[in-house]
Design a protein around this motif. Structure first.
Motif, PDB file in Angstrom:
ATOM      1  N   ILE A  90     -35.595  -2.370  10.668  1.00  0.00           N
ATOM      2  CA  ILE A  90     -34.294  -3.047  10.707  1.00  0.00           C
ATOM      3  C   ILE A  90     -33.316  -2.279   9.812  1.00  0.00           C
ATOM      4  N   TRP A  91     -32.164  -1.923  10.392  1.00  0.00           N
ATOM      5  CA  TRP A  91     -31.146  -1.124   9.692  1.00  0.00           C
ATOM      6  C   TRP A  91     -29.824  -1.883   9.655  1.00  0.00           C
ATOM      7  N   GLU A  92     -29.126  -1.696   8.531  1.00  0.00           N
ATOM      8  CA  GLU A  92     -27.751  -2.180   8.415  1.00  0.00           C
ATOM      9  C   GLU A  92     -26.822  -0.967   8.553  1.00  0.00           C
ATOM     10  N   LEU A  93     -25.935  -1.034   9.534  1.00  0.00           N
ATOM     11  CA  LEU A  93     -25.054   0.102   9.830  1.00  0.00           C
ATOM     12  C   LEU A  93     -23.640  -0.211   9.371  1.00  0.00           C
ATOM     13  N   ASP A  94     -23.198   0.541   8.378  1.00  0.00           N
ATOM     14  CA  ASP A  94     -21.828   0.421   7.887  1.00  0.00           C
ATOM     15  C   ASP A  94     -21.021   1.554   8.504  1.00  0.00           C
ATOM     16  N   GLN A  95     -19.724   1.642   8.118  1.00  0.00           N
ATOM     17  CA  GLN A  95     -18.901   2.704   8.688  1.00  0.00           C
ATOM     18  C   GLN A  95     -19.294   4.079   8.162  1.00  0.00           C
ATOM     19  N   CYS A  96     -19.593   4.195   6.896  1.00  0.00           N
ATOM     20  CA  CYS A  96     -19.846   5.515   6.319  1.00  0.00           C
ATOM     21  C   CYS A  96     -21.231   5.632   5.683  1.00  0.00           C
ATOM     22  N   SER A  97     -22.077   4.672   5.896  1.00  0.00           N
ATOM     23  CA  SER A  97     -23.443   4.742   5.374  1.00  0.00           C
ATOM     24  C   SER A  97     -24.324   3.788   6.182  1.00  0.00           C
ATOM     25  N   ARG A  98     -25.622   3.937   6.004  1.00  0.00           N
ATOM     26  CA  ARG A  98     -26.573   3.037   6.657  1.00  0.00           C
ATOM     27  C   ARG A  98     -27.728   2.800   5.689  1.00  0.00           C
TER      28      ARG A  98
END
Length: 578
Positions: A90-98
């Protein structure tokens, strides 16, 4: 009465009318390329790319099988997406990082456990529901490369500045006709080449060259049409070159609405003025430049062609004009023995005394403010909410009546009395917009249109006003230096728009302050309506009702003798034949 000069121009000067409309048609392409980046360099919603195959996606309380279903729910750059891969991670995807969740028990949006943060090494995922491709998505100009995207418009405007200087000088050396040929062809060639650039740096370089030829054409076109159009219609003709530029902005909005892939969009914009490129070689050289180069036979051929088109049976003869000019120059020498040793003037002459220096600073500030406000309102129009294509179209369309109002007002009320209220009005509108609730999109758009209208009147008027404020010996220098300040304003404008990220009203605040300051300082400028053009710095100083003058003695100017004689001859012949 206001339209009588234009009607007379169209009916009596058929040749000049055809040359005028052919020349200013290409000014549309200048407006196109100047504002093309508002849609070409759009940054859509985006997040880091997935590190593997995705089985499900979660955004707040909404779940989906693909990220395309999530974009409609995306509301802020603070948001992030939770994705579960096929391998169970399970990954959290932000705009400039993950970040990878260390404990992958169940798929939930909120997570308080440990995470491992990773860079976006697998690229980015972009929202393509509105734009299929932009230069930002093409070369990933986001996050630590975002500054590259923000340099696209400023580097273009820098090319505009340099092109105006270079091609303005070249046009004086090799002629207006050749520069118009080259810059017209250059706009088409470089415009198409932009669509086929292979990386960001080649894109910026080709766009820089496109900016140079676009600016070069616009500058030379002003001179070209001015030298062909008679005195009666010159104000209207020169002002409405801006109107065709505004039509280019409207074309950008229309093409942007129809084409959503940036390189196809660029190609369509570039071929919009292809007909002019194919026929621009038919445009003649101006007789005034030919006479200045002592190419009398070529000048006579152009004058004869003008006479045939205008149905003038007895065209004026260059030999008669030159003999009159020689007599004028001879009498000038008899009146002043120092003419042969006339002083060459430079930029310091615009500061020769306090009266002229104050005038120069004010004029430069108006040029800068006009350009800054013009491009801030134009570039910001796509961020006002609602339909960004309609916003840009309306921002361009509102310019068309503003130049008519400017022409009428400057002849009825005067140059200064028109400039002051419109500068102050634009400042007041900037303040008014700050107090409009952000939910009132229509009211915000109308207020921005009013701001663009008021600043457009001031921006269009300053060209002629500057020429009338300065004497013949430094007039070109004054207009040229003002134009340079205008280009500086156009370079600063994109950076000013980027300040919206600091405070949404920061660009309007800066434009409002500059417009208010310019309007107040304009009160100290002299009115030029109905006054003859001055020839010396002494006369220009006295026009400001200040007896303090420059200590030098300047010779009388004869630069306009040939122009005046040609127009006098042309009007006399036409009147006789009609």
């Amino acid at each position: 009465e206001a339209f009588s000069s234009v009607t007379c121009f169209l009916s009596l000067y058929r040749f000049q009318a055809c040359v005028y409309f052919a020349s200013v048609f290409q000014a549309t392409s200048c407006g196109i390329h100047y504002l093309a980046s508002v849609f070409m360099a759009v940054t859509p919603n985006f997040v880091c790319g997935f590190p593997g195959n995705v089985s499900s996606v979660l955004f707040h309380n909404s779940s989906a099988t693909s990220i395309e279903d999530i974009w409609t729910l995306w509301t802020s750059t603070e948001n992030y997406i939770v994705a579960q891969l096929e391998n169970g991670e399970i990954w959290e995807l932000d705009q400039c990082s993950r970040s990878k969740r260390e404990v992958s028990l169940d798929l939930a949006y909120e997570y308080k456990g440990n995470k491992s943060v990773f860079p976006c090494s697998d690229g980015f995922l972009y929202d393509d529901t509105k734009w299929k491709s932009t230069v930002v998505t093409q070369w990933d100009l986001v996050c630590d490369r975002e500054w590259l995207a923000k340099l696209i418009q400023p580097t273009f405007m820098l090319g505009v500045l340099i092109g105006a200087v270079i091609f303005g000088d070249i046009a004086d050396r090799v002629g207006r006709q050749r520069v118009i040929w080259f810059t017209s062809a250059g706009q088409f060639v470089f415009g198409i080449a932009v669509a086929f650039t292979f990386d960001y740096y080649s894109f910026v370089i080709v766009r820089f060259l496109l900016a140079m030829v676009s600016s070069g054409y616009l500058v030379v076109a002003f001179v070209y049409v001015t030298e062909f159009v008679g005195i009666k219609a010159r104000t209207w003709a020169s002002m409405h070159v801006h109107a065709f530029f505004a039509m280019g902005i409207m074309v950008v909005a229309l093409v942007g609405f129809l084409v959503r892939t940036w390189w196809v969009y660029q190609i369509f914009l570039s071929i919009a003025t292809l007909p002019f490129v194919l026929c621009c070689w038919m445009l003649p050289e101006t007789p005034f430049w030919l006479l200045s180069e002592e190419r009398y036979e070529d000048a006579q051929k152009v004058i004869d062609t003008m006479a045939r088109w205008n149905k003038v049976s007895t065209p004026c003869k260059v030999s008669e004009l030159c003999s009159v000019q020689q007599d004028d120059l001879a009498s000038g020498r008899m009146g002043d023995d120092d003419t042969s040793s006339a002083k060459k003037h430079n930029i310091l002459d615009l500061f020769c005394n306090w009266q002229i220096a104050r005038r120069t600073i004010t004029v430069w500030l108006i040029w800068f403010t006009g350009s800054l406000g013009y491009y801030v309102f134009s570039l910001s129009s796509v961020s006002l909410g609602g339909n960004e294509y309609l916003n840009l179209f309306l921002i361009g369309a509102v310019e068309l009546p503003c130049y008519i109002i400017a022409c009428v007002a400057m002849d009825k009320l005067g140059r200064r009395n028109t400039l002051i209220p419109f500068l102050i009005l634009s400042a007041l509108i900037c303040v008014l917009i700050m107090f409009i609730p952000q939910d009132f999109n229509i009211l915000i758009i109308l207020a921005n249109m009013a701001g663009k209208f008021s600043i457009g009147v001031a921006f269009g008027l300053i060209y002629l006003y500057t020429a009338e404020l300065y004497p013949t010996i430094v007039r070109s220098l004054a207009v040229g230096s003002g134009s340079m300040m205008c280009r500086v304003g156009s370079v600063v404008a994109p950076f000013c728009v980027y300040l919206r990220s600091v405070w949404i009203f920061m660009p309007l605040l800066l434009v409002g302050i500059m417009a208010l300051l310019s309007g107040i300082l304009t009160i100290m400028l002299p009115e030029t309506l109905g006054k003859p053009l001055t020839n010396t710095l002494v006369e220009a100083t006295e026009m400001g009702r200040n007896k303090k003058s420059c200590s030098e003695k300047t010779p009388p100017a004869h630069s306009g003798a040939v122009l005046e004689k040609i127009e006098m001859f042309g009007q006399e012949r036409i009147s006789a034949d009609k």
